[in-house]
Design a protein around this motif. Sequence first.
Motif, PDB file in Angstrom:
ATOM      1  N   PRO A 190      30.872  90.854   3.481  1.00 26.66           N
ATOM      2  CA  PRO A 190      30.039  91.077   4.520  1.00 26.66           C
ATOM      3  C   PRO A 190      30.061  90.287   5.816  1.00 26.66           C
ATOM      4  O   PRO A 190      29.352  91.149   6.944  1.00 26.66           O
ATOM      5  CB  PRO A 190      28.892  90.430   3.937  1.00 26.66           C
ATOM      6  N   HIS A 191      31.355  89.006   6.607  1.00 28.72           N
ATOM      7  CA  HIS A 191      31.449  88.550   6.809  1.00 28.72           C
ATOM      8  C   HIS A 191      32.914  88.149   6.582  1.00 28.72           C
ATOM      9  O   HIS A 191      33.153  87.577   5.816  1.00 28.72           O
ATOM     10  CB  HIS A 191      30.292  87.597   7.812  1.00 28.72           C
ATOM     11  N   ARG A 192      33.499  88.633   8.065  1.00 26.00           N
ATOM     12  CA  ARG A 192      34.501  87.794   8.619  1.00 26.00           C
ATOM     13  C   ARG A 192      34.776  87.299  10.173  1.00 26.00           C
ATOM     14  O   ARG A 192      34.951  88.016  10.817  1.00 26.00           O
ATOM     15  CB  ARG A 192      36.020  88.933   8.152  1.00 26.00           C
ATOM     16  N   GLU A 193      35.152  86.272  10.357  1.00 28.22           N
ATOM     17  CA  GLU A 193      35.063  85.852  11.783  1.00 28.22           C
ATOM     18  C   GLU A 193      36.548  86.582  12.450  1.00 28.22           C
ATOM     19  O   GLU A 193      37.264  87.079  12.026  1.00 28.22           O
ATOM     20  CB  GLU A 193      35.762  84.663  11.407  1.00 28.22           C
ATOM     21  N   GLY A 194      36.075  86.968  13.665  1.00 29.58           N
ATOM     22  CA  GLY A 194      36.437  87.708  14.615  1.00 29.58           C
ATOM     23  C   GLY A 194      37.947  87.490  14.578  1.00 29.58           C
ATOM     24  O   GLY A 194      38.757  87.591  14.294  1.00 29.58           O
ATOM     25  N   GLY A 195      38.002  85.635  15.064  1.00 26.68           N
ATOM     26  CA  GLY A 195      38.664  84.860  14.952  1.00 26.68           C
ATOM     27  C   GLY A 195      40.038  84.997  13.795  1.00 26.68           C
ATOM     28  O   GLY A 195      41.276  84.282  13.753  1.00 26.68           O
ATOM     29  N   GLN A 196      39.612  84.972  12.646  1.00 26.32           N
ATOM     30  CA  GLN A 196      40.958  85.228  11.882  1.00 26.32           C
ATOM     31  C   GLN A 196      41.998  85.312  11.581  1.00 26.32           C
ATOM     32  O   GLN A 196      42.017  87.343  12.780  1.00 26.32           O
ATOM     33  CB  GLN A 196      40.310  85.501  10.337  1.00 26.32           C
ATOM     34  N   ALA A 197      43.205  85.393  11.284  1.00 29.42           N
ATOM     35  CA  ALA A 197      44.382  86.295  11.612  1.00 29.42           C
ATOM     36  C   ALA A 197      44.910  87.962  11.440  1.00 29.42           C
ATOM     37  O   ALA A 197      43.844  87.990  10.167  1.00 29.42           O
ATOM     38  CB  ALA A 197      45.843  85.563  11.147  1.00 29.42           C
ATOM     39  N   GLN A 198      45.127  88.399  11.819  1.00 29.51           N
ATOM     40  CA  GLN A 198      45.437  89.780  11.566  1.00 29.51           C
ATOM     41  C   GLN A 198      46.356  89.963  10.161  1.00 29.51           C
ATOM     42  O   GLN A 198      46.285  90.286   9.212  1.00 29.51           O
ATOM     43  CB  GLN A 198      46.396  90.431  12.493  1.00 29.51           C
ATOM     44  N   TYR A 199      47.109  89.502   9.657  1.00 31.00           N
ATOM     45  CA  TYR A 199      48.326  89.438   9.008  1.00 31.00           C
ATOM     46  C   TYR A 199      48.332  87.653   8.513  1.00 31.00           C
ATOM     47  O   TYR A 199      48.899  86.772   9.578  1.00 31.00           O
ATOM     48  CB  TYR A 199      49.175  90.033   9.073  1.00 31.00           C
ATOM     49  N   VAL A 200      49.461  87.708   7.020  1.00 32.30           N
ATOM     50  CA  VAL A 200      49.605  86.391   7.251  1.00 32.30           C
ATOM     51  C   VAL A 200      51.337  87.187   7.183  1.00 32.30           C
ATOM     52  O   VAL A 200      51.627  87.236   6.914  1.00 32.30           O
ATOM     53  CB  VAL A 200      49.234  85.980   5.817  1.00 32.30           C
ATOM     54  N   THR A 201      51.606  85.456   8.112  1.00 35.81           N
ATOM     55  CA  THR A 201      53.581  85.851   8.311  1.00 35.81           C
ATOM     56  C   THR A 201      54.531  85.717   7.188  1.00 35.81           C
ATOM     57  O   THR A 201      55.652  86.038   7.389  1.00 35.81           O
ATOM     58  CB  THR A 201      53.704  84.449   9.629  1.00 35.81           C
ATOM     59  N   ARG A 202      53.851  84.936   6.144  1.00 33.80           N
ATOM     60  CA  ARG A 202      54.553  85.022   5.018  1.00 33.80           C
ATOM     61  C   ARG A 202      54.234  85.359   3.900  1.00 33.80           C
ATOM     62  O   ARG A 202      53.137  84.237   4.051  1.00 33.80           O
ATOM     63  CB  ARG A 202      55.313  83.365   4.901  1.00 33.80           C
ATOM     64  N   LEU A 259      35.836  75.446   7.901  1.00 29.92           N
ATOM     65  CA  LEU A 259      34.018  75.254   7.908  1.00 29.92           C
ATOM     66  C   LEU A 259      33.295  75.349   8.443  1.00 29.92           C
ATOM     67  O   LEU A 259      31.724  75.900   8.494  1.00 29.92           O
ATOM     68  CB  LEU A 259      34.737  73.666   7.732  1.00 29.92           C
ATOM     69  N   ILE A 260      33.392  75.100  10.169  1.00 28.22           N
ATOM     70  CA  ILE A 260      32.428  74.949  11.283  1.00 28.22           C
ATOM     71  C   ILE A 260      31.762  76.559  11.254  1.00 28.22           C
ATOM     72  O   ILE A 260      30.906  76.646  11.316  1.00 28.22           O
ATOM     73  CB  ILE A 260      33.775  74.893  12.473  1.00 28.22           C
ATOM     74  N   GLY A 261      32.848  77.707  11.004  1.00 35.45           N
ATOM     75  CA  GLY A 261      32.524  78.964  10.770  1.00 35.45           C
ATOM     76  C   GLY A 261      31.558  79.082  10.205  1.00 35.45           C
ATOM     77  O   GLY A 261      30.819  80.322   9.819  1.00 35.45           O
ATOM     78  N   GLN A 262      31.547  78.688   8.977  1.00 31.57           N
ATOM     79  CA  GLN A 262      30.930  79.227   7.744  1.00 31.57           C
ATOM     80  C   GLN A 262      29.171  78.115   8.303  1.00 31.57           C
ATOM     81  O   GLN A 262      28.595  78.591   7.636  1.00 31.57           O
ATOM     82  CB  GLN A 262      31.386  78.116   6.494  1.00 31.57           C
ATOM     83  N   ARG A 263      29.526  77.182   8.213  1.00 31.94           N
ATOM     84  CA  ARG A 263      28.188  76.475   8.531  1.00 31.94           C
ATOM     85  C   ARG A 263      27.473  76.910   9.707  1.00 31.94           C
ATOM     86  O   ARG A 263      25.983  76.954  10.227  1.00 31.94           O
ATOM     87  CB  ARG A 263      28.774  74.773   9.857  1.00 31.94           C
ATOM     88  N   HIS A 295      26.529  72.503  20.440  1.00 36.10           N
ATOM     89  CA  HIS A 295      27.566  73.131  21.003  1.00 36.10           C
ATOM     90  C   HIS A 295      28.734  73.988  20.179  1.00 36.10           C
ATOM     91  O   HIS A 295      29.447  75.449  20.954  1.00 36.10           O
ATOM     92  CB  HIS A 295      28.800  71.954  20.295  1.00 36.10           C
ATOM     93  N   HIS A 296      28.384  74.007  18.681  1.00 35.33           N
ATOM     94  CA  HIS A 296      29.436  75.518  17.509  1.00 35.33           C
ATOM     95  C   HIS A 296      28.261  76.834  17.818  1.00 35.33           C
ATOM     96  O   HIS A 296      29.626  77.648  17.972  1.00 35.33           O
ATOM     97  CB  HIS A 296      29.304  74.153  16.579  1.00 35.33           C
ATOM     98  N   PHE A 297      27.604  76.384  17.412  1.00 31.45           N
ATOM     99  CA  PHE A 297      26.881  77.345  17.350  1.00 31.45           C
ATOM    100  C   PHE A 297      27.378  78.842  19.023  1.00 31.45           C
ATOM    101  O   PHE A 297      27.423  80.071  19.082  1.00 31.45           O
ATOM    102  CB  PHE A 297      25.343  77.897  18.095  1.00 31.45           C
ATOM    103  N   GLY A 298      26.678  77.698  20.247  1.00 27.26           N
ATOM    104  CA  GLY A 298      26.759  78.427  21.502  1.00 27.26           C
ATOM    105  C   GLY A 298      28.789  79.180  21.283  1.00 27.26           C
ATOM    106  O   GLY A 298      29.009  80.311  22.309  1.00 27.26           O
ATOM    107  N   ARG A 299      29.622  78.329  21.036  1.00 27.35           N
ATOM    108  CA  ARG A 299      30.903  78.436  20.961  1.00 27.35           C
ATOM    109  C   ARG A 299      31.632  80.308  20.819  1.00 27.35           C
ATOM    110  O   ARG A 299      32.022  80.597  20.860  1.00 27.35           O
ATOM    111  CB  ARG A 299      31.919  77.550  20.688  1.00 27.35           C
ATOM    112  N   LEU A 300      30.874  79.958  19.561  1.00 21.52           N
ATOM    113  CA  LEU A 300      30.956  80.737  18.302  1.00 21.52           C
ATOM    114  C   LEU A 300      30.079  82.168  18.449  1.00 21.52           C
ATOM    115  O   LEU A 300      30.828  83.076  18.315  1.00 21.52           O
ATOM    116  CB  LEU A 300      30.955  80.821  16.998  1.00 21.52           C
TER     117      LEU A 300
END
Length: 318
Positions: A190-202, A259-263, A295-300
């Motif tokens: 249902p939710h993945r943060e937009g800032g996650q990487a598109q792919y794993v480099t290895r 962790l911050i994203g999950q919070r 602070h974190h809510f406003g940033r994300l």
Amino acid sequence: MLKNVVAVVLEEVHPFELGVACEVFGLDRSEQELPVYDFALASDRPGELRTHAGFSVNVPHGAERLAEADLVVLAATGIRESYPPVLIEALRAAVERGARVLSICSGTFLLGAAGLLDGRRCTTHWRQATELAERFPLTRVEPEVLYVDEDPVITAAGTAAGIDACLHLVRKVQGVEVARGIARRMVVAPHREGGQAQYVTRPLASVECTSFGSVLDWMRQELERDWTVDALAARAHMAPRTFARRFRQETGSTPLRWLIGQRVLLARRLLEETGEPVEAVAAQVGFGNAAALRHHFGRLVGTTPQAYRRAFGGERVG
């Protein structure tokens, strides 16, 4: 408002990316008490259009259909030197009157041609990021992330990132329960943060340890704890440096950022579904105090907890 949705179809449209828009917004899920969207396909020249996979789709509407839309979705197509002027004008007019636009993969190039990326951050498939930045130097391309929300312009990377961006928008406008219900029907997260990487480099090397899945579940269950990398590494039976490196490889994020994203994610749900004071919400999700939450809510999220509650508290299915 998110009721009227139009997917733009050009010749050589990629069927998966078009299918994302159709799946999220084009199905009647009223039996689950989920919203039913007024969904349509539109093009600069309606009729039978050939897809990238070789088969054709029937597009019944012209560019004028965008004038009714709350959201315009641009699916991936082959990158062109130029795009139909009638679509460019229709997109500009839609944004000017308050509609949102959401591109998936190379659909971002049509937004760039319309000037809607100027002064905004955006993303696209990592293979096309350099070309996008060169063609539209007034935008800031972020090639590593899944999606970027620069409301009213939302851009997603390739393929499945389009699902993430669509569900993010549903959650933002209509609330967590609607997004969760659609995701459950689609059998996706249902939710993945937009800032996650598109792919794993290895790829991850084979290791004998407790899976990261169990560590992530453990963290989710005790978000209020003051987690350290040392404690998490011990749980995963790894050295701290090895754990931190492998965590980023597998999740596309650092342990603290994850962790911050999950919070923040849990805080959004509590603000939507409960009347708990902001201070209590902050303590419950592990931030300790309202200032840290703000602070974190406003940033994300881009707003304050109080403003978010005013906008999304209560029933959000319309």
